[in-house]
Design an enzyme around this catalytic site. Structure first.
Site, short mmCIF file in Angstrom:
data_model
loop_
_atom_site.label_atom_id
_atom_site.label_comp_id
_atom_site.label_asym_id
_atom_site.label_seq_id
_atom_site.Cartn_x
_atom_site.Cartn_y
_atom_site.Cartn_z
N THR A 1 -5.21 6.75 -5.58
CA THR A 1 -5.33 7.01 -4.14
C THR A 1 -4.38 8.14 -3.72
O THR A 1 -4.75 9.01 -2.93
CB THR A 1 -5.03 5.72 -3.35
OG1 THR A 1 -5.98 4.74 -3.74
CG2 THR A 1 -5.15 5.94 -1.86
N GLU B 1 0.83 -1.21 0.00
CA GLU B 1 0.00 0.00 0.00
C GLU B 1 0.87 1.26 0.00
O GLU B 1 0.54 2.26 -0.62
CB GLU B 1 -0.94 0.02 1.21
CG GLU B 1 -1.96 -1.10 1.25
CD GLU B 1 -2.96 -1.03 0.10
OE1 GLU B 1 -2.55 -1.24 -1.05
OE2 GLU B 1 -4.15 -0.76 0.35
N1 HSE Z 1 -8.20 4.76 3.47
C1 HSE Z 1 -7.63 4.85 2.16
C2 HSE Z 1 -8.02 6.19 1.55
C3 HSE Z 1 -8.15 3.73 1.33
O1 HSE Z 1 -9.19 6.50 1.60
O2 HSE Z 1 -7.15 6.91 1.05
C4 HSE Z 1 -7.63 3.72 -0.09
O3 HSE Z 1 -8.30 2.71 -0.79
#
Ligand code: HSE
Length: 308
Positions: free
Chosen positions: A181, A128
């Site tokens: 993201t 991530e």
């Molecule tokens: N919590 C993260 C965001 C998840 O919202 O940036 C990304 O899929």
């Protein structure tokens, strides 16, 4: 055992009020991977189908997560990884998390399970970090634990599996645009008001209580996001209309899936979830935007082995 073929579920992160801490695994959509134990040291991505993503180990989330695991064990050999992507990158349903969790889950199994599930979350978070610049755990935790999960703390990492009500279904629509993201995190404010904080943690508590008591009305009332949705929803075509028509069709609540652009709704029962899917589709059909739609029950097992 030398190799494993697995299903790696898509996930909905944030679940409206729980930015970076809440997530849930889905059943109806996910990637497939084959992981092989080999003599040669290191990790090699030998096949990657379905999406145009890098195959170099250090540029691939599965490769990086796998290397994080290898760095913490004394295994002398390595692994080959095949990835068959069914989840579109940048869709907001945990595409990178599916690949990174799949790699570490299967490697752990093939090594005789030396690591706990929380340790696997920590390794997968490195994927991530590569994908979004931040090592968040709200997609990887439900993929590995199954069901709903809460990241109670990042330091130290403390993941709490949460009850999944048996009649809860998710509808997810993905308008065919890609939102990275990393980009959708950059537009967020880094400070919130106490007033918004009070509303937000009231909803997080309400949602957790609703999930445990299987109180669908309470779940619905708690699916409200005062902090992130007002900012990110501007990146998503017809967000307000999709949300209002979903609620009119009977959804308990509706919000942005992860960092978007997918929108999710929860419903009590598959019948309502299918009606919500139709209502969402109608909005995008009317304005000429292509979409994918998924209706899924909660996946309480997370990653699972499948037959070759
Ligand atoms: N919590 C993260 C965001 C998840 O919202 O940036 C990304 O899929």
């Amino acid at each position: 055992m030398k190799s494993l073929k697995i299903f790696c579920p898509a996930t909905i992160a944030n679940i409206s009020c729980g930015f970076d801490v809440l997530g849930v695994a889905l059943d109806a959509v996910g990637d497939e991977m084959i992981i092989r134990k080999v003599k040669e040291k290191g990790i090699r991505i030998t096949k990657l189908e379905g999406q145009d993503l890098p195959m170099e180990t250090l540029k691939n989330v599965a490769g990086v997560a796998g290397l994080a695991l290898l760095a913490e064990c004394d295994y002398e050999g390595g692994f080959e990884i095949e990835i068959h992507k069914k989840i579109k990158a940048g869709s907001g349903i945990g595409s990178s998390a599916a690949s990174s969790t799949g790699a570490v889950w299967a490697m752990n199994k093939l090594l005789g399970e030396p690591f706990s599930t929380t340790e696997l979350v920590k390794f997968a978070m490195e994927g991530e970090r590569l994908a979004s610049g931040v090592a968040h755990a709200d997609n990887v935790a439900p993929a590995l634990f199954g069901g709903f999960t809460l990241v109670r703390s990042y330091e130290p990492l403390d993941i709490i599996p949460i009850n999944s009500p048996s009649k809860l279904y998710a509808t997810v629509i993905h308008p065919q645009i890609e939102v990275k993201t990393s980009d959708s995190r950059k537009i967020l404010k880094t400070k919130i008001s106490l007033k918004d904080g009070i509303k937000q943690w009231g909803n997080v508590g309400g949602l957790i209580a609703g999930l445990y008591t299987e109180d669908y009305e309470l779940i619905g009332r708690s699916l409200v996001d005062h902090i992130v949705e007002p900012i990110r929803s501007i990146l998503i075509p017809a967000f307000d209309e999709v949300k209002s028509t979903s609620l009119k069709a009977g959804a308990l609540g509706c919000g942005i899936s992860g960092s978007g652009p997918s929108i999710f709704a929860f419903s009590k029962g598959e019948g309502i979830a299918l009606k919500v899917a139709q209502a969402m589709k109608d909005v995008y059909q009317n304005i000429g935007i292509d979409y994918d739609v998924h209706v899924s029950k909660v996946n309480i097992d997370g990653i699972r082995e499948i037959k070759s």
